[in-house]
Write a protein that holds these residues in place. Structure first.
Motif, PDB file in Angstrom:
ATOM      1  N   LEU A  15      39.397  43.940  45.689  1.00 24.54           N
ATOM      2  CA  LEU A  15      38.929  42.897  44.765  1.00 24.54           C
ATOM      3  C   LEU A  15      37.462  42.542  44.998  1.00 24.54           C
ATOM      4  N   GLU A  16      36.995  42.740  46.224  1.00 22.00           N
ATOM      5  CA  GLU A  16      35.601  42.406  46.531  1.00 22.00           C
ATOM      6  C   GLU A  16      34.624  43.070  45.571  1.00 22.00           C
ATOM      7  N   ASN A  17      34.988  44.247  45.110  1.00 24.12           N
ATOM      8  CA  ASN A  17      34.058  44.984  44.237  1.00 24.12           C
ATOM      9  C   ASN A  17      34.546  45.072  42.799  1.00 24.12           C
ATOM     10  N   MET A  18      35.453  44.174  42.416  1.00 25.21           N
ATOM     11  CA  MET A  18      36.048  44.318  41.089  1.00 25.21           C
ATOM     12  C   MET A  18      35.667  43.241  40.094  1.00 25.21           C
ATOM     13  N   PHE A  19      34.690  42.404  40.467  1.00 22.33           N
ATOM     14  CA  PHE A  19      34.365  41.286  39.565  1.00 22.33           C
ATOM     15  C   PHE A  19      34.002  41.784  38.165  1.00 22.33           C
ATOM     16  N   GLU A  20      33.212  42.848  38.113  1.00 23.50           N
ATOM     17  CA  GLU A  20      32.734  43.341  36.808  1.00 23.50           C
ATOM     18  C   GLU A  20      33.679  44.361  36.171  1.00 23.50           C
ATOM     19  N   SER A  21      34.828  44.597  36.785  1.00 24.46           N
ATOM     20  CA  SER A  21      35.735  45.625  36.283  1.00 24.46           C
ATOM     21  C   SER A  21      36.281  45.292  34.885  1.00 24.46           C
ATOM     22  N   PRO A  22      36.505  46.312  34.057  1.00 28.20           N
ATOM     23  CA  PRO A  22      37.070  46.053  32.718  1.00 28.20           C
ATOM     24  C   PRO A  22      38.561  45.690  32.753  1.00 28.20           C
ATOM     25  N   VAL A  23      39.204  45.809  33.915  1.00 27.67           N
ATOM     26  CA  VAL A  23      40.654  45.568  33.953  1.00 27.67           C
ATOM     27  C   VAL A  23      41.024  44.135  33.565  1.00 27.67           C
ATOM     28  N   TRP A  24      40.143  43.186  33.852  1.00 21.99           N
ATOM     29  CA  TRP A  24      40.486  41.774  33.586  1.00 21.99           C
ATOM     30  C   TRP A  24      40.699  41.538  32.110  1.00 21.99           C
ATOM     31  N   ASP A  25      39.864  42.185  31.324  1.00 17.22           N
ATOM     32  CA  ASP A  25      39.965  42.047  29.872  1.00 17.22           C
ATOM     33  C   ASP A  25      41.280  42.667  29.393  1.00 17.22           C
ATOM     34  N   GLU A  26      41.563  43.865  29.904  1.00 13.42           N
ATOM     35  CA  GLU A  26      42.791  44.563  29.494  1.00 13.42           C
ATOM     36  C   GLU A  26      44.030  43.751  29.876  1.00 13.42           C
ATOM     37  N   MET A  27      44.040  43.256  31.106  1.00 17.03           N
ATOM     38  CA  MET A  27      45.213  42.533  31.600  1.00 17.03           C
ATOM     39  C   MET A  27      45.482  41.241  30.840  1.00 17.03           C
ATOM     40  N   SER A  28      44.414  40.577  30.435  1.00 16.12           N
ATOM     41  CA  SER A  28      44.583  39.224  29.908  1.00 16.12           C
ATOM     42  C   SER A  28      44.565  39.174  28.390  1.00 16.12           C
ATOM     43  N   LEU A  29      44.544  40.350  27.737  1.00 17.01           N
ATOM     44  CA  LEU A  29      44.448  40.356  26.275  1.00 17.01           C
ATOM     45  C   LEU A  29      45.483  39.454  25.622  1.00 17.01           C
ATOM     46  N   ARG A  30      46.719  39.466  26.176  1.00 14.61           N
ATOM     47  CA  ARG A  30      47.771  38.674  25.521  1.00 14.61           C
ATOM     48  C   ARG A  30      47.918  37.280  26.115  1.00 14.61           C
ATOM     49  N   CYS A  31      47.104  36.951  27.116  1.00 10.90           N
ATOM     50  CA  CYS A  31      47.245  35.629  27.753  1.00 10.90           C
ATOM     51  C   CYS A  31      46.942  34.519  26.750  1.00 10.90           C
ATOM     52  N   LEU A  32      47.835  33.549  26.678  1.00 16.72           N
ATOM     53  CA  LEU A  32      47.652  32.438  25.734  1.00 16.72           C
ATOM     54  C   LEU A  32      46.856  31.300  26.361  1.00 16.72           C
ATOM     55  N   GLY A  33      46.647  31.378  27.657  1.00 17.81           N
ATOM     56  CA  GLY A  33      45.957  30.281  28.352  1.00 17.81           C
ATOM     57  C   GLY A  33      46.791  29.022  28.366  1.00 17.81           C
ATOM     58  N   CYS A  34      48.115  29.181  28.460  1.00 14.76           N
ATOM     59  CA  CYS A  34      48.996  28.005  28.366  1.00 14.76           C
ATOM     60  C   CYS A  34      49.121  27.276  29.691  1.00 14.76           C
ATOM     61  N   GLY A  35      48.808  27.977  30.788  1.00 16.42           N
ATOM     62  CA  GLY A  35      48.848  27.324  32.098  1.00 16.42           C
ATOM     63  C   GLY A  35      50.232  27.232  32.717  1.00 16.42           C
ATOM     64  N   ALA A  36      51.253  27.823  32.068  1.00 18.10           N
ATOM     65  CA  ALA A  36      52.615  27.746  32.632  1.00 18.10           C
ATOM     66  C   ALA A  36      52.655  28.331  34.036  1.00 18.10           C
ATOM     67  N   CYS A  37      51.907  29.429  34.250  1.00 17.22           N
ATOM     68  CA  CYS A  37      51.913  30.096  35.557  1.00 17.22           C
ATOM     69  C   CYS A  37      51.466  29.128  36.658  1.00 17.22           C
ATOM     70  N   ALA A  38      50.438  28.341  36.345  1.00 12.72           N
ATOM     71  CA  ALA A  38      49.919  27.416  37.362  1.00 12.72           C
ATOM     72  C   ALA A  38      50.885  26.263  37.607  1.00 12.72           C
ATOM     73  N   TYR A  39      51.564  25.831  36.536  1.00 13.79           N
ATOM     74  CA  TYR A  39      52.455  24.679  36.679  1.00 13.79           C
ATOM     75  C   TYR A  39      53.704  25.019  37.489  1.00 13.79           C
ATOM     76  N   VAL A  40      54.194  26.273  37.374  1.00  7.60           N
ATOM     77  CA  VAL A  40      55.392  26.635  38.138  1.00  7.60           C
ATOM     78  C   VAL A  40      55.048  27.173  39.529  1.00  7.60           C
ATOM     79  N   CYS A  41      53.772  27.485  39.739  1.00 10.72           N
ATOM     80  CA  CYS A  41      53.347  28.102  41.012  1.00 10.72           C
ATOM     81  C   CYS A  41      53.464  27.102  42.164  1.00 10.72           C
ATOM     82  N   PRO A  42      54.023  27.555  43.308  1.00  9.49           N
ATOM     83  CA  PRO A  42      54.131  26.634  44.444  1.00  9.49           C
ATOM     84  C   PRO A  42      52.813  26.456  45.195  1.00  9.49           C
ATOM     85  N   VAL A  43      51.819  27.294  44.909  1.00  8.54           N
ATOM     86  CA  VAL A  43      50.549  27.235  45.646  1.00  8.54           C
ATOM     87  C   VAL A  43      49.425  26.615  44.820  1.00  8.54           C
ATOM     88  N   CYS A  44      49.456  26.813  43.498  1.00 11.89           N
ATOM     89  CA  CYS A  44      48.368  26.306  42.650  1.00 11.89           C
ATOM     90  C   CYS A  44      48.191  24.809  42.877  1.00 11.89           C
TER      91      CYS A  44
END
Lengths: 337, 278
Positions: free
Chosen positions: A218-247
């Motif tokens: 990850l140290e060298n992946m900030f500019e990687s195109p994968v983030w765009d590909e992975m998050s294309l369908r993300c709604l930004g609803c925040g459910a992941c953060a709300y159920v996460c025990p660490v967030c």
């Protein structure tokens, strides 16, 4: 202290609960509602779901409530008063039946809330909490605790760890002094070590990748195109953060007027567009892919690097909760290839 | 450190100065005198100011730690909290939490020339360090201040600009954007980077402190590099949205660094190694 092993009979649980309650403690445990399990206040063992794989929401709200009132204020020209919550008034809670991944998550939360500045609301709630963990007998395809370095029978973080035996009774491993006080409350219920092979009762969660290797990548992946590909369908609803025990990201909000009201600390999520929005309109993380990248980077690179804790415990809740089926495990696996 | 890290000090607004359209300076005094006596900060640090009932917002402390009679902050009306703050009157009470963040290493700057470059509403965070250095004037060699605003009316601290202009031990260059001048304007006309290029600053034994809107900073760094300023000798202060101010709320990070804990003061050398999340 050295871990002590005892046996607690299944039918002794209610007696233990009765004694804990008469000692003024509230018991919170997993309870099945329809096809989902939630941490709820219970009065008797019959209410508890011992066979759950994962609750929908984590137990973090016990120490980090969705909304924590920080203080009330009353301000007049000649008299001003800020009245704070009485930390002593928080309830003594016994959290029963929580799995090791969630227990380790409390450590990550503590690291954040004590990083140079100590959040006394968090600490006071944690001091009033006793954890009676429950080893995992089952897991599903979303679980990856072992990959995050957590064993499904891990005792660390528990005050007492229970492991359910085939007889329905429990192996009780007493880990801390706090755990010992629970045993002291119901001494006669805790019988001698049943001498069993604990591993026979614990599920085997496969190790999927080397998390240290992931951090390094990850140290060298900030500019990687994968983030765009992975998050294309993300709604930004925040459910992941709300159920996460660490967030643990939060917002601070006021409710009231200039002369009287109160201030709250409440949950927030790095997945929301407004999270980093400047008043000027400039937004350092304007696009959803930047926010998804922040989520992954924070959990698997920044947090381990800055606070020496992993920002993920492999509980799989975010993947189960995601309305568009984004699966963190799939993403992490693809990053490690 | 306070027991409750979220609890603000209560401060009375002693004096309000209108600096420019929608820009005001508050002179603040601790209501509890003991709190005031125990309070200390250093140049570069910031605080959370609250209009109770509306919330908190983040600005650098604009007064110098060499002048502890008052804490001063200067802000422009922009969002919900600053709108509430700007409506307050002298004598009203606000909340104040801080100081937070790192500092300008002015002890390391002894014996050096100082070049301050500020744009618009970014003079306030720099004013703290300017006055701090001017109050310790003998520690430094030449002091140059380049300050620009959109229009003459938008220049803040007009009386202090005059004071700096009259001092023989300060070189002050003021500029306004083209079209922002008035008929009797005697200063420079042009954007800050252009004016900076025109004065061709020497990088020899010189520290540059740059503060301004992102666009100004973006075009100022290359000018400084042209004149051979080393990236380690260029300082700036970042602003990101914050809530807590102490590394917990999770929103101000730039890569693995928190603006509230590792900043707000960064060198250009540090910024070069960070992702552009600011």
């Amino acid at each position: 202290m050295e871990i002590q092993k005892k046996l607690l009979k299944n039918d002794s649980l209610d007696k233990l609960f009765a004694q804990l309650k008469s000692a003024g403690k509230i018991i919170i445990a997993p309870v099945r509602k329809g096809d989902q399990t939630y941490f709820c206040r219970v009065e008797s063992a019959s209410e508890i779901d011992f066979d759950y794989i994962q609750t929908v929401k984590s137990a973090k709200e016990i120490v980090f409530p969705r909304i924590e009132k920080l203080f009330d204020y009353k301000i007049e020209q000649d008299s001003q008063k800020i009245s704070e919550t009485d930390l002593e008034k928080f309830s003594e809670i016994v959290l029963f039946g929580i799995h090791p991944c969630d227990i380790i998550a409390f450590r990550a939360l503590k690291t954040v809330f004590t990083w140079d500045y100590t959040d006394n609301y968090f600490i006071a709630r944690q001091n009033k909490l006793t954890i009676i963990g429950l080893s995992c007998a089952k897991h599903d395809e979303y679980c990856f605790c072992t990959t995050m370095g957590i064993d499904p029978g891990e005792t660390a973080g528990s005050d007492i760890l229970f492991t359910k035996l085939s007889t329905g009774d429990f192996l009780a491993e007493i880990v801390t002094e706090k755990g010992k006080t629970i045993v002291d409350i119901g001494t006669e219920l805790f019988l001698p070590d049943p001498v069993v092979n604990k591993l026979d009762y614990i599920t085997k969660v496969p190790l999927l990748f080397e998390v240290k290797e992931l951090s390094k990548k990850l140290e060298n992946m900030f500019e990687s195109p994968v983030w765009d590909e992975m998050s294309l369908r993300c709604l930004g609803c925040g459910a992941c953060a709300y159920v996460c025990p660490v967030c643990s990201c939060f917002d601070i909000q006021d409710e009231g007027k200039i002369y009287s009201g109160c201030r709250y600390r409440c949950w927030d999520s790095c997945g929301f567009g407004q999270f980093t929005l400047h008043t000027s309109g400039h937004n350092p993380r304007e696009e959803q892919f930047q926010r998804w990248r922040q989520r992954i980077m924070h959990k698997f690179l920044y947090q381990p690097d800055r606070q020496q804790v992993m920002g993920c415990v492999g509980c799989g809740r975010c993947s189960r909760a995601c309305p568009v089926d984004m699966n963190i495990l799939e993403h992490l696996l693809s990053l490690t290839i | 450190m306070r027991d409750n890290i979220y609890k603000p000090y209560l401060m009375r607004i002693e004096k309000i100065t209108s600096e420019a359209p929608e820009v005001k300076t508050f002179q603040l005094k601790f209501i509890n005198e003991d709190e005031g006596k125990n309070f200390s900060f250093k140049a570069g640090q910031f605080a959370e100011y609250s209009a109770m009932g509306e919330g908190e917002c983040t600005f650098c402390i604009a007064s110098s730690p060499t002048r502890m009679d008052f804490i001063e902050c200067t802000f422009r009306r922009a969002g919900k909290v600053t709108t509430a703050l700007i409506g307050l009157n002298e004598g009203d009470i606000i909340g104040f939490r801080g100081p937070y963040g790192n500092i300008f290493p002015i002890d390391d700057w002894k014996g050096k020339n100082l070049l301050f470059i500020a744009g618009g509403i970014a003079l306030p965070p720099m004013r703290c360090v300017i006055w701090n250095c001017l109050d310790l004037r003998n520690n430094f060699k030449d002091v140059t201040i380049v300050y620009g605003a959109r229009t003459v009316a938008d220049l803040v601290y007009k009386h202090e600009l005059k004071e700096w202009q009259e001092r023989t031990d300060v070189k002050l260059i003021i500029t306004v954007d083209p079209g922002g001048e008035t008929p009797d304007w005697k200063g420079e006309i042009g954007f800050v980077p252009t004016v900076l290029d025109k004065i061709a600053p020497s990088s020899e034994n010189t520290i540059a402190i740059v503060c301004g809107p992102p666009i100004m900073i973006k075009y100022t760094f290359p000018v400084l590099e042209k004149y051979k300023f080393k990236a380690e000798d260029i300082f700036t202060t970042l602003e990101n949205r914050m809530k807590c101010g102490f590394g917990k709320c999770g929103r101000c990070n730039v890569g693995k660094y928190f603006v509230c804990k590792d900043g707000p003061v960064f060198t250009y050398a540090q910024l070069k190694s960070l992702p552009a999340e600011y």
